[in-house]
Scaffold this motif. Structure first.
Motif, PDB file in Angstrom:
ATOM      1  N   PRO A 216       7.451  -8.812  30.283  1.00 26.64           N
ATOM      2  CA  PRO A 216       6.648  -8.405  31.452  1.00 26.64           C
ATOM      3  C   PRO A 216       6.032  -9.580  32.202  1.00 26.64           C
ATOM      4  O   PRO A 216       5.868  -9.519  33.419  1.00 26.64           O
ATOM      5  CB  PRO A 216       5.549  -7.528  30.841  1.00 26.64           C
ATOM      6  CG  PRO A 216       6.015  -7.178  29.478  1.00 26.64           C
ATOM      7  CD  PRO A 216       6.981  -8.221  29.034  1.00 26.64           C
TER       8      PRO A 216
ATOM      9  N   GLU B 234       6.567  -9.896  36.149  1.00 23.65           N
ATOM     10  CA  GLU B 234       5.436  -9.911  37.055  1.00 23.65           C
ATOM     11  C   GLU B 234       5.655 -10.955  38.162  1.00 23.65           C
ATOM     12  O   GLU B 234       5.361 -10.711  39.323  1.00 23.65           O
ATOM     13  CB  GLU B 234       4.176 -10.250  36.255  1.00 23.65           C
ATOM     14  CG  GLU B 234       2.905 -10.357  37.057  1.00 23.65           C
ATOM     15  CD  GLU B 234       1.745 -10.855  36.198  1.00 23.65           C
ATOM     16  OE1 GLU B 234       0.872 -10.048  35.882  1.00 23.65           O
ATOM     17  OE2 GLU B 234       1.731 -12.053  35.835  1.00 23.65           O
TER      18      GLU B 234
ATOM     19  N   MET C 148       8.662 -12.368  39.065  1.00 16.48           N
ATOM     20  CA  MET C 148       9.918 -12.190  39.805  1.00 16.48           C
ATOM     21  C   MET C 148      10.435 -10.779  39.520  1.00 16.48           C
ATOM     22  O   MET C 148      11.296 -10.586  38.691  1.00 16.48           O
ATOM     23  CB  MET C 148      10.891 -13.243  39.300  1.00 16.48           C
ATOM     24  CG  MET C 148      11.787 -13.914  40.296  1.00 16.48           C
ATOM     25  SD  MET C 148      11.184 -14.155  41.953  1.00 16.48           S
ATOM     26  CE  MET C 148      11.113 -15.928  42.029  1.00 16.48           C
ATOM     27  N   PRO C 149       9.865  -9.788  40.216  1.00 12.44           N
ATOM     28  CA  PRO C 149      10.154  -8.408  39.829  1.00 12.44           C
ATOM     29  C   PRO C 149      11.437  -7.811  40.388  1.00 12.44           C
ATOM     30  O   PRO C 149      11.963  -6.876  39.810  1.00 12.44           O
ATOM     31  CB  PRO C 149       8.938  -7.641  40.367  1.00 12.44           C
ATOM     32  CG  PRO C 149       8.470  -8.457  41.527  1.00 12.44           C
ATOM     33  CD  PRO C 149       8.833  -9.880  41.256  1.00 12.44           C
ATOM     34  N   GLN C 150      11.926  -8.335  41.499  1.00  6.81           N
ATOM     35  CA  GLN C 150      13.010  -7.621  42.173  1.00  6.81           C
ATOM     36  C   GLN C 150      14.024  -8.553  42.816  1.00  6.81           C
ATOM     37  O   GLN C 150      13.692  -9.665  43.219  1.00  6.81           O
ATOM     38  CB  GLN C 150      12.426  -6.723  43.274  1.00  6.81           C
ATOM     39  CG  GLN C 150      11.644  -5.552  42.740  1.00  6.81           C
ATOM     40  CD  GLN C 150      10.946  -4.781  43.837  1.00  6.81           C
ATOM     41  OE1 GLN C 150      10.227  -5.385  44.641  1.00  6.81           O
ATOM     42  NE2 GLN C 150      11.147  -3.488  43.875  1.00  6.81           N
ATOM     43  N   GLN C 151      15.224  -8.053  42.931  1.00  7.69           N
ATOM     44  CA  GLN C 151      16.307  -8.791  43.599  1.00  7.69           C
ATOM     45  C   GLN C 151      15.875  -9.176  45.007  1.00  7.69           C
ATOM     46  O   GLN C 151      15.273  -8.371  45.712  1.00  7.69           O
ATOM     47  CB  GLN C 151      17.551  -7.887  43.659  1.00  7.69           C
ATOM     48  CG  GLN C 151      18.740  -8.497  44.364  1.00  7.69           C
ATOM     49  CD  GLN C 151      19.356  -9.678  43.627  1.00  7.69           C
ATOM     50  OE1 GLN C 151      18.924 -10.826  43.771  1.00  7.69           O
ATOM     51  NE2 GLN C 151      20.350  -9.398  42.815  1.00  7.69           N
TER      52      GLN C 151
ATOM     53  N   PRO D   1      14.452  -3.372  34.617  1.00  9.89           N
ATOM     54  CA  PRO D   1      13.539  -2.284  34.278  1.00  9.89           C
ATOM     55  C   PRO D   1      14.168  -0.899  34.465  1.00  9.89           C
ATOM     56  O   PRO D   1      14.973  -0.713  35.358  1.00  9.89           O
ATOM     57  CB  PRO D   1      12.365  -2.480  35.230  1.00  9.89           C
ATOM     58  CG  PRO D   1      12.817  -3.456  36.250  1.00  9.89           C
ATOM     59  CD  PRO D   1      13.934  -4.222  35.675  1.00  9.89           C
TER      60      PRO D   1
ATOM     61  N   ASP E  22      13.249   1.863  35.577  1.00  9.18           N
ATOM     62  CA  ASP E  22      13.124   2.645  36.805  1.00  9.18           C
ATOM     63  C   ASP E  22      14.042   2.121  37.908  1.00  9.18           C
ATOM     64  O   ASP E  22      14.025   2.623  39.028  1.00  9.18           O
ATOM     65  CB  ASP E  22      11.666   2.651  37.290  1.00  9.18           C
ATOM     66  CG  ASP E  22      11.143   1.243  37.555  1.00  9.18           C
ATOM     67  OD1 ASP E  22      11.939   0.281  37.442  1.00  9.18           O
ATOM     68  OD2 ASP E  22       9.958   1.102  37.880  1.00  9.18           O
TER      69      ASP E  22
ATOM     70  N   SER F 132      13.889  -0.564  39.467  1.00  8.65           N
ATOM     71  CA  SER F 132      13.204  -1.282  40.539  1.00  8.65           C
ATOM     72  C   SER F 132      13.664  -2.730  40.675  1.00  8.65           C
ATOM     73  O   SER F 132      13.331  -3.388  41.647  1.00  8.65           O
ATOM     74  CB  SER F 132      11.689  -1.248  40.308  1.00  8.65           C
ATOM     75  OG  SER F 132      11.389  -1.907  39.090  1.00  8.65           O
TER      76      SER F 132
ATOM     77  N   THR G 291       1.022  -7.312  35.078  1.00  9.92           N
ATOM     78  CA  THR G 291       0.859  -6.168  35.969  1.00  9.92           C
ATOM     79  C   THR G 291       2.200  -5.898  36.619  1.00  9.92           C
ATOM     80  O   THR G 291       3.009  -6.798  36.784  1.00  9.92           O
ATOM     81  CB  THR G 291      -0.149  -6.466  37.107  1.00  9.92           C
ATOM     82  OG1 THR G 291      -0.382  -7.864  37.157  1.00  9.92           O
ATOM     83  CG2 THR G 291      -1.431  -5.730  36.902  1.00  9.92           C
TER      84      THR G 291
ATOM     85  N   THR H 104       4.409  -5.609  39.539  1.00  8.95           N
ATOM     86  CA  THR H 104       4.321  -6.119  40.909  1.00  8.95           C
ATOM     87  C   THR H 104       5.558  -5.684  41.689  1.00  8.95           C
ATOM     88  O   THR H 104       6.506  -5.159  41.125  1.00  8.95           O
ATOM     89  CB  THR H 104       4.272  -7.656  40.913  1.00  8.95           C
ATOM     90  OG1 THR H 104       5.399  -8.123  40.183  1.00  8.95           O
ATOM     91  CG2 THR H 104       3.009  -8.176  40.301  1.00  8.95           C
TER      92      THR H 104
END
Ligand code: HEM
Ligand code: HEM
Ligand code: SF4
Ligand code: SF4
Ligand code: SF4
Ligand code: SF4
Lengths: 838, 250, 204
Positions: A730, A734, A736-739, A802, A804, A806, B32, B34
């Motif tokens: 995590p 946090e 670098m969450p997304q493409q 993840p 979901d 996302s 968290t 994000t």
């Protein structure tokens, strides 16, 4: 790497091209910054302004896939302005060699070298050979004037790479080119050193090998090979890639880079004849000539007592490939896609995201009956059957997942890019049912062996006769707990008999039966030594009766402030920290640059044991003990692994030409190659999709208005490879969450895309969504008088985690099925896409 | 004990954010969820579970394609700390012997005044409204270890040591004045800036809000003085003039 | 005749006064605890956290109580006539052994001013206190918090001056006054001298 990580600090100029050390090898920046603090210049050449570029003294933006044009221009610049290191070039490289007069370059031959056969897409290399004198030694022109000399051919070949031409291909402004060339060429002086760092930005191209070759030529011209602060340094993409490659990871090499035989190489004699390089030049060490010792000792290591002189040391047990067969990555999945495999072990990798054209891979997996996924976390590969656009009901593949331990839960060695093997220890016990890889292999081995014992099978000997002495055996003959040290010892090798040096009288004992080998110098071709991997011989030794794991050493003594640290861990070969170091000295054995003395010939070297003096080398472990070249009788050429002993400016060994030539990527924005109009792409790459046909999955579209933008892929600091490890972390998610996709402000304006918008990036093969980063870090290129836009996106995301969804999915869904002409490494660093607002 | 400090050199920072993760690991701070909002800078701001972060500054450059700066930010461990000054709860914020501005959540009453008084907008509050911020790894430095972020930093962009020594060394390396050398009694986090601090997103002259200073210097003592004065005046009046007797009243 | 009592304050008024005074005492005590980190004071409340809770809830009581005072004191306090001016000119006669003071209403001019001050400063301290406590979501919150902090403390300082004087005046300085806030009654004679107008209005 020819050098090692710490050595970057010794450089005067560091060229980072095809790599992004700040993001992918952060620790390397420690040494780069140290060099900079001492006044070194950092040059970054990259299509994208990276975090490394942010630290550069000079940054040059270059269109993806045009490295050879860029470097060719540099070669031209060096030669035209006489900036090469003449003494080095004349004495240590094959620039003086004379090539057969029939040789023709692409400039005079429709964009290909002489000997090309369009049908087989292969070269007949007859015309690429070196002229030999009557003694069988290469003919030379030390004046470098003969029109057939390598030097003159080089000059002719690269005279075509003018600044204007290069600029129009690469999109790099001329002034930038000159700035880079001038700065880098400044290392052509004896007292200056320049190093080059590359990674996947060079290898993942259809001309990947030639990218590196082009730089090797520059480094030889400037006399940077063998120097502290010099060399060509591959920054490996994973902590132990070097180690696994050393130990036979690739399909075509056995441990220690011994070639994998084909079926036609029927026996050991044929193998030795075919694969042992020869020389008639008395000054060439030709270390490769020792191959018979290494292959025999290898066979003794894996088949033990079952390897006898009578049965050819078990050579027939070795797996063979079909003549001309290629089992590299792209081919494996192509064959899998065509239903040629029943089962598949995926071990520590995630091809459903990491492979070029990952969409094809995902489909290929569904053709399997079973698959074993040895992994830390479930991933896109293990769960491919429930992936996007996949109906689990239609998939017949049975998937087994084996949990494996992390690095801190197991003991063993790791070999970093600098060839430095370091021993690591277990710090915590494995969690749950997870097991170290070696334990899983141990299980597998005994189960497979038992099956062969029970059922016989077609050819049980290779399994039944395998040595497997890696720990105490139970009553059932099985090893309960595998001792990783015994593996390391097997790799180092043993004396199977007492060994004597019979050249002296009385014969001097070199090794005692049952002892660990001192190093590969004492290995034998008669079956009296064993060695699992000759280059690692010397890593786990026996000195004065005491067994020493050299890799576990943690001594902090240095030599000459160069950061060699010879007592920290152990580097192959023979604990040599900088290979080709004999090229760092002049003909008399004195360092070109005394301030950077890697080795130095000492006529009165003191032997600390015998207290006697004798001539010898000081400093790093030299490339062989022979005296310097000026010694008429015993002097040797520096490049001991080359049969002719010389650094190869002319390299006939590669499939696609003895000199690197610019070819466009498989998919490019241009309709023709500005360098030679007749030949757009590398003529020797294997095409999976042609006019005659091919799988729709392998489609490619070049110069197509539907896919007008150049794209490249990359990693980010925050994620590891496909992200299987980091997407479950995590803290990393946090950050670098997304493409995402990086887009220039200019292209964004054209497309009405705003920073933070969700966009779709598509290629002829697939599409992914991504969040747009509208930035100045990409800029449109002026290429052949047109504007070319380039974008870039990372490949660290996947649909499976993840959960979901996302994160997005792998950018490798976009990349083509095409590989380098020599290595078949997929070309994922240059391809064509479209971007639209989602 | 000599005052300790961190030296941040954006020149050396490669924006790898090892410091961000190391801090979380040592201080056991959860992540968290994000979203990507068009920048690598994520989380976009300090949170109760993010004690330090890298600020990515992208700006036009005259000589290059673009200029991209990485600046590590966290509590500055001001000598004259606005947060400590304003904090109403005894023992919630305090200075360690190394000069760190540390906190004790047990004593914090969650009034959130400290963030208002902090010149750098640093303190954050956890789900129980308790203060949460970088404490210079007080537990580590008390044991003679470097803070987790400094220990992790691969390039030396975060260095830890005796404050005076750091200043001496960087002066020798050509930095006349470090950011934070003088301000607020001297910051415990010094910056070796090659350019105006503004470019790095920092206040040129950080200051504790004037109202807080005024309150501290004037209003606080006045509370005692006022009370004391009023009581004294009453007493004086009582003695000198005395209470109003009925007969006096007309 | 000499000991005829008249009612000056009803039960509600008395109760409210002590609510006001009591909550104020708690607020002041804890306020000082916060201001000067007084460990002894913190010890009374147990911990800084419970002290904050006391302070906050005492603040609520104080605010409600303050609001209720409006019905009792605001209308009369706003009626300010020439007699009131006269009272002020003579400083209520507090600085002379003997002084002729114009007739006063149910509360004298000083008390009126005092009340207006309490109301004003009370609203200020309550509003600022609640703002700090509840941190309403507003733009530029930092500015507002700092302002509240300032107001809270200025008001506090003023209270620290005014309230002790009030207590002195309600007790030692004016014997017989204190009983108002206990019994609500005063002797008629006492009232005639001090609140002549009021006594007149009441029909005595
Ligand atoms: C009317 C309602 C009031 C409320 C809601 C209130 C609220 C607060 C709050 C939230 C604080 C910050 C510390 C804490 O959270 O406890 C505070 C501090 C303080 N309050 Fe109050 N308060 C009120 C009334 C008063 C009154 C009537 C006084 C004194 C006459 C007072 C004096 C103080 C003092 C001295 C401090 C500490 C100074 C500082 O650090 O700012 N408060 N109050
Ligand atoms: C414990 C100490 C206190 C005592 C002994 C005391 C006493 C008195 C007395 C005797 C009166 C009646 C005066 C009259 O009706 O002529 C009065 C009224 C009043 N008190 Fe207090 N009081 C105290 C604390 C406070 C506090 C802390 C406040 C507010 C912060 C306060 C606010 C008022 C107000 C607004 C009035 C009505 C106006 C006035 O009569 O002056 N008192 N007090
Ligand atoms: S930076 Fe802010 S929180 Fe840190 S010591 Fe200074 S005032 Fe306090
Ligand atoms: S929130 Fe906690 S630390 Fe901050 S000022 Fe209030 S009591 Fe002090
Ligand atoms: S000093 Fe410690 S607490 Fe502060 S930012 Fe660094 S790691 Fe985090
Ligand atoms: S660890 Fe060091 S180099 Fe990496 S981002 Fe933090 S300060 Fe910069």
């Amino acid at each position: 790497m020819t050098n090692h990580w710490i050595d970057f600090k010794n450089a005067d100029v560091i060229l980072v091209m095809g790599a992004n050390p700040a993001e992918n090898h952060p620790i390397s920046m420690k040494w780069i910054m140290k060099a900079r603090e001492k006044g070194a210049k950092l040059i970054v050449v990259d299509p994208r302004f990276t975090r490394t570029a942010a630290k550069a003294d000079i940054y040059a933006q270059m269109r993806s896939g045009t490295d050879i044009a860029f470097l060719g221009g540099m070669i031209n610049y060096i030669l035209k302005n006489n900036l090469y290191f003449r003494e080095y070039v004349v004495n240590y490289t094959n620039a003086t060699f004379l090539v057969t007069p029939d040789f023709k370059g692409p400039g005079e031959f429709n964009g290909v070298f002489s000997g090309y056969d369009e049908k087989t897409r292969k070269y007949d290399k007859k015309t690429w050979s070196i002229q030999m004198d009557d003694k069988g030694v290469p003919k030379k022109d030390p004046m470098l004037k003969d029109p057939n000399s390598v030097f003159q051919l080089l000059k002719k070949h690269y005279s075509r790479y003018t600044l204007d031409k290069v600029s129009s291909i690469t999109g790099t402004p001329k002034e930038k080119l000159i700035e880079v060339y001038k700065t880098y060429a400044s290392t052509g002086k004896p007292n200056r050193a320049g190093t080059e760092l590359y990674a996947m930005g060079w290898t993942q191209h259809t001309v990947g090998t030639q990218n590196i070759r082009a730089m090797s030529i520059i480094q030889l011209l400037l006399g940077n090979m063998g120097m502290a602060g010099g060399g060509i340094n591959a920054l490996r993409g994973a902590s132990n890639v070097q180690g696994s490659t050393d130990h036979g990871l690739l399909f075509h090499i056995l441990p220690g880079y011994l070639p994998v035989p084909s079926a036609a190489v029927v026996d050991l004699k044929t193998y030795i004849e075919k694969f042992t390089p020869k020389t008639k030049d008395p000054k060439s060490v030709n270390w490769g000539g020792n191959r018979p010792k290494y292959i025999t000792s290898y066979l003794k290591a894996i088949y033990g007592d079952k390897a006898t002189k009578e049965n050819d040391f078990g050579y027939s047990y070795l797996p063979k490939i079909d003549e001309g067969m290629n089992c590299s990555w792209l081919m494996l999945f192509d064959q899998m896609f065509k239903g040629k495999f029943e089962g598949f072990f995926v071990w520590g990798q995630n091809p459903a995201c990491s492979s070029g054209n990952a969409g094809k891979v995902r489909k290929a997996l569904s053709k399997l009956k079973w698959m074993v996924n040895v992994t830390l976390f479930d991933d896109e590969t293990g769960s491919f059957w429930k992936g996007p656009d996949t109906d689990p009901k239609e998939i017949q593949t049975e998937v087994f997942q084996l949990p494996v331990t992390t690095i801190v839960e197991k003991e063993g060695s790791i070999t970093n890019s600098g060839r430095l093997a370091q021993w690591r220890y277990r710090t915590i016990e494995p969690i749950g049912e997870s097991k170290p890889d070696s334990e899983i292999m141990n299980e597998l081995y005994f189960r497979i062996k038992r099956l062969y014992q029970k059922q016989g099978g077609k050819f049980p000997e290779p399994i039944l006769n395998l040595t497997w002495d890696y720990g105490k055996k139970g009553a059932d003959g099985k090893i309960k707990k595998l001792d990783i040290h015994s593996v390391a010892k097997e790799i180092n090798g043993y004396y199977l008999e007492d060994l004597f040096d019979k050249k002296v009288t009385p014969p001097k004992q070199l090794g005692k039966k049952g002892d660990l080998c001192t190093n590969f110098v004492t290995l034998q071709a008669d079956g009296t030594t064993s060695c699992g991997n000759w280059i690692y011989s010397g890593s786990y030794t026996q000195a004065d009766g005491r067994v020493v794991n050299m890799m576990a050493r943690r001594g902090k003594k240095d030599i000459g402030g160069l950061g060699l640290y010879p007592e920290w861990g152990w580097a192959w070969p023979l604990n040599r920290r900088i290979i080709y170091n004999r090229a760092s000295v002049d003909l008399n054995g004195n360092p070109w640059d005394p301030k950077r003395a890697v080795i130095k010939w000492n006529p009165n070297k003191l032997d600390p044991k015998t207290k006697k003096t004798a001539p010898g080398w000081d400093g790093d472990v030299p490339d062989g003990p022979a005296p310097p070249l000026a010694d008429e009788k015993a002097g040797k050429y520096p490049f001991i692994m080359r049969p002719d002993g010389m650094g190869a400016i002319f390299g006939p060994g590669l499939a696609d030409g003895p000199f690197p030539e610019h070819y466009e990527p498989l998919e490019c924005p241009l309709s023709e190659n500005p360098m030679s109009k007749k030949q757009r792409i590398n003529p020797t790459i294997k095409l999976f999709y042609t006019k005659e046909g091919g799988l729709p999955e392998d489609i490619f579209l070049s110069g197509d208005t539907r896919y007008p933008y150049v794209a490249t892929t990359y990693r980010v600091t925050e994620h590891w490879q496909t992200g299987v490890l980091t997407r479950h972390e995590p803290w990393q998610m946090e950050m670098m969450p997304q493409q995402f996709v990086e887009i220039s402000k200019e292209l964004a304006a054209e497309k009405g895309i705003k920073n933070g918008d969700k966009v779709t990036v598509s290629s002829a093969r697939g599409k992914v969504w991504a969040i747009a980063w509208v930035t100045d870090r990409f800029k449109p290129f002026k290429v052949m008088n047109t504007t070319v836009h380039q974008i870039g996106l990372p490949w660290c995301f996947g649909w499976q985690h993840p959960e979901d969804g996302s994160g997005g999915d792998s950018s490798n869904l976009l990349t083509p099925t095409i590989g380098d002409a020599n290595t078949m490494i997929p070309e994922s660093k240059a391809f064509m896409v479209n971007v639209e607002r989602a | 004990m000599a005052r300790k400090a961190l030296l941040i050199s954006p020149e050396l920072c490669i924006g790898c954010r090892g410091c961000q993760t190391a801090c979380k690991a040592w201080n056991q701070l959860p992540a968290t969820k994000t979203a990507n909002k068009g920048s690598a800078e994520n989380p976009p701001d300090l949170t109760p579970n993010l004690y330090n972060k890298i600020r990515y500054v992208e700006m036009p450059s005259e000589t290059n394609t673009v200029r991209w700066l990485f600046v590590s930010q966290r509590c500055m461990h001001c000598d004259d700390a606005g947060c400590i000054k304003i904090c109403p709860a005894p023992g919630a914020l305090f200075k360690t012997k190394e000069g760190a501005t540390a906190f004790n959540k047990d004593n914090c009453i969650g009034c959130k005044l400290c963030v208002a008084a902090c010149p750098f907008n640093v303190p954050r509050y956890d789900e129980k409204e308790k203060i949460s911020k970088c404490n210079l790894c007080s537990d580590r430095i008390a044991d003679g270890l470097a803070p987790a972020c400094a220990k992790t930093c691969p390039t030396g962009a975060i260095r830890y040591g005796d404050r005076d020594e750091i200043i001496g060394k960087t002066q020798k390396a050509g930095y006349q004045k470090l950011y934070g050398q003088m301000d607020l009694g001297g910051l415990g986090v010094l910056y070796a800036f090659k350019d105006s601090p503004k470019i790095y997103g920092m206040d040129e002259h950080p200051q504790i809000p004037e109202t807080v200073v005024f309150w501290h210097k004037v209003l606080k003592p006045l509370a005692y003085l006022g009370l004391g004065g009023a009581v004294a005046a009453s007493l004086l009046h009582y003695i000198a003039i005395g209470p109003k007797k009925d007969e006096e009243v007309k | 005749m000499g000991n005829q009592m008249i009612k000056k304050a009803n039960a509600f008024e008395i109760l409210n006064h002590w609510l006001l005074a009591g909550s104020f005492l708690i607020l002041t005590l804890s306020g000082f605890g916060f201001l000067f980190h007084l460990q002894q004071v913190v010890a009374i409340f147990g911990s800084a956290n419970t002290m904050k809770i006391w302070h906050n809830y005492a603040g609520i009581v104080f605010s409600i109580s303050l609001f209720l005072t409006i019905f009792n004191y605001l209308p009369v306090s706003l009626k300010f006539g020439s007699d009131d001016m006269g009272w002020i000119m003579k400083a209520g006669g507090y600085f002379a052994k003997k002084a002729a003071i114009p007739p006063q209403d149910v509360i004298n001019a000083g008390q009126k001013l005092y009340y207006l001050f309490i109301l004003f400063a009370g609203i200020a301290i309550a509003a600022s206190g609640f703002f700090i406590w509840l941190r309403p979501q507003v733009d530029d919150i930092r500015k507002w918090i700092l302002l509240s902090h300032l107001v809270h403390n200025i008001a506090f300082d003023l209270f620290m001056i005014a309230v002790p004087l009030h207590i002195y005046l309600g007790t030692l300085a004016n014997p017989g006054t204190f009983r108002i806030m206990v019994y609500g009654t005063v002797p008629l004679e006492w009232a005639k001298k001090r609140h002549a107008k009021w006594v007149q209005k009441m029909g005595y």
